[in-house]
Write an enzyme that holds these catalytic residues in place. Sequence first.
Site, PDB file in Angstrom:
ATOM      1  NE  ARG A  76      -2.188   0.936   3.852  1.00  0.00           N
ATOM      2  CZ  ARG A  76      -2.015   2.198   4.240  1.00  0.00           C
ATOM      3  NH1 ARG A  76      -0.816   2.637   4.525  1.00  0.00           N
ATOM      4  NH2 ARG A  76      -3.037   3.005   4.339  1.00  0.00           N
ATOM      5  CD  GLU A 116       1.952  -8.034  -0.215  1.00  0.00           C
ATOM      6  OE1 GLU A 116       1.707  -9.056   0.424  1.00  0.00           O
ATOM      7  OE2 GLU A 116       1.390  -6.945  -0.010  1.00  0.00           O
TER       8      GLU A 116
END
Lengths: 749, 154
Positions: free
Chosen positions: A529, A704
């Site tokens: 994020r 990720e």
Amino acid sequence: MSTKVETATRAGTAVGLPLERVDAGEKLRGQARFTGDLDVGRMLHGKVMRSPLPHARIVSLDASRAERLAGVVCVLTGRDLLDLPSPLYGHALKDRPIVAIDRVRFAGEPVAVVAAEDEATAEAALALIDVEYEELPAAVTIEEALAPDAPLLHEGPQRAGLFHGLGELGEREGNVCYRYHIDRGEIEAAFAHADVVVEGEYTFPAVYQYALETHTVIAEHRPDEITVWASCQHPFLVRAELADLFGLPLHRVRLIVPYLGGGFGSKSYTKMEPITVAVARKAGRPVRIRNRVDEAMLTTRRHGLRCRMRTSATAEGRLLGREVELWLDTGAYADNGPRVTATGGDAAPGPYRWAAYRVDAACVYTNTSPSGSYRAFGATHVQWIGESQVDEVARRCGLDPLELRRQNLCVTGEELRAGGKPLDADLIGDVEKVAEAIGWGRPRQRWRGRGLSVGLLAAGAHPVSNATVRLESDGIAVVLVGTTEKGQGARTVMAQIAAEELGLPLERVRVQGADTRYTPYDRSTGASRSTTLAGLAVQRAARDVRDQLARIAGSDPDPDEYVALMRRHFGFAGGELIGVGEVRPRGTGSYAEGPVFWEVCVGAAEVEIDPETGVVTVLRTATVADVGRAINPKLVERQDEGATLQGIGNALFEEMLWIDGQLANGDLLEYRIPTLRDMPAEMTCIVVENGDGPGPYGAKGCGEGALAAIPAAIVNALADAGVPMTELPLTPERVWRRIRELEKEATGG
Amino acid sequence: MEIELIVNGRPVAARLEPQQLLLDFLRDDLGLTGTKRSCDVQVCGACTVLLDGLPVSSCCTLAVEAHGRDVLTIEGLAERDEFAAIERAFARHAAVQCGYCTPGLVLTIHALLAEGALATEDGIRRNLAGNLCRCTGYKAIVEAVRELAGTGNP
């Protein structure tokens, strides 16, 4: 780099360039400070006494002999928590005592902490603590925990943590602490009319994140103020949990986060901070606790998973339905298990155009060490399963797996989850790129195989980030942002964004690490994020400064004029311009409206199997970093490469093993992580920039996806070579046994 | 016990307990915190220092074993002229991420480059397998090493 750039043509001063990391020199010279390198005055050293049993009642605990040892200052036990409003913490569920009170629920649970003048004395004192246990029946596997007569780990009503964020808490249901359910379309019909049904049961192991720097915390507790230096990823969430536990307002709890020696989720949320604060409170002096690797392994890990899945399709290869049951082993305490379970549930259908799907996911307590976050959680757990079924459908339909994906993958703008964010990426384009990179479709030798995989990971967590940019009177911009630098390059990326907005060279921008007393709020550093959300806050803060400069100048000023302008504005060589940036949800912020963006998990692999030994060698990999816009393309590639190696470890050999409730491979002699020898000869990262992210300049997060994609691509490559597998890791023994089984089946034996 | 040794080119004399590890002596007594602790079992390479020019794991070396010998830590290497090339290569290739494995890795590379042990791809894979890095995926490190060994494109 030019410092004289017009606003209108500023693009390119920093953003989009493969600039060197701002912290490289400091780290290369050994000057970068990590928590364990700090010495705060009068600091004591804490050592944790851990339960030898997986489940037991503490009958008695006598620390008096330990307390009499020279150099020991105090011993913390459960009795020291009785004056707290509640000794239980947990951001999702408040189920975990700071230190065991009357019961232990896993072998390795903290039972007491010795604070002494040095580590050796503290360690020696542990042997002088007398504990009598009454052993209780233990449930150390998912099956044991779900059995009708299973011992219960927790009783009484569930209590939501401060950041539960998962809707209403249900009634407690045995050892299940959370359920996630999705039901879409007519699932029975999707199977009743199918020509092809693929089904299976699958196992994914518990895995250790292994950040080289283990959890390290220094805490100081004064009557109305707590100061903590910690290797933590989410300082603001830790602050809130500590304030809640110790009954202080937020501003009386200060978290200072130096450089982190890796995180990968292992330092997300609250870990060793409460226990360190509690012992410092008792000692009346600062205390440091540093986990050894064996203790870090018992502090947090990746959830082990059991899965039953079936997928249906037409004879032409049109995917129809998918039904998924997931059970995640969260260990003795929930930690981030509920979120991991929901994210796994969201990832389970995969980004295909289903007529119907149903997901039932359960997060299960067991008498083992707690599981939390590990990079690409949920998606890594299930993508290899779903993608192996997609490939099996392709095989049965006689279709090329790439072609089947082209026909069935969702396209940009298509809805993925009812009411949630529609697809914001070109997945077909992405999978075509990785296929090409590994030579998809070219002839291959026997015992070699190629595999593709496509998935999505709900990313961004809760979208709240604040940032401040202070332009000092010497013309240097200081960025205050709560993002922690754990190796991903956050400080470099934030500096690039501010530099871009202000037209400054990178060396005139400084990014400060998180100190909750001074840095503005940022929800967390995780879920890919930071660039997207904290980066957006930094962009807005820097723009705010630029707007102020423009007002002072009466026009858009040249960066070379900043110092003179400020001197004119303040009337002397002082003062500063402060820009603020805020990011918050557009809707209510509920998870159902999310995610902030879908992180793309697309990869490909080519493997070679040695049929005599079962050894799998990953020859080449390709991943897509579909980042919208790469603020620093070099750092993006490095993220994917690191995730690729972790994916190889997760797929091929990493596995935590328990025997009778004891972790049997609890150090790095027995738990192996990838070394340089495990690096594929060819590792390609393709950076895709479609400008389709919600972050600054159209960016979205990365780092990720490759970890979810690579194990799936490897599993599919093995199946392509003729060895389909349903249990990870793909150890030589497992693969060898599977080859023998297949040989027997082939010869009808 | 009393020991005398050279640390980063300077003579050091110290009194210490016989069981004290070289890692703790360097970090706690001399304040040389660039040497990192991780696995404690000589697997990860983060605590690597050079003892008489050869890489050793300071987590599994007693401080007294360094008596009369020459210890080089990252702080000492960083003062030397040869360090500039390593720093440039690592920075250019972004071969540093969290930085925790970096000092031990850089010292190992420095020693092995001098021996010519990193001249081939196989030499790099074999000889650097004792330094774990969980961040980079190793590719960046290999690129930096190739550049330093003169075997790759800068």
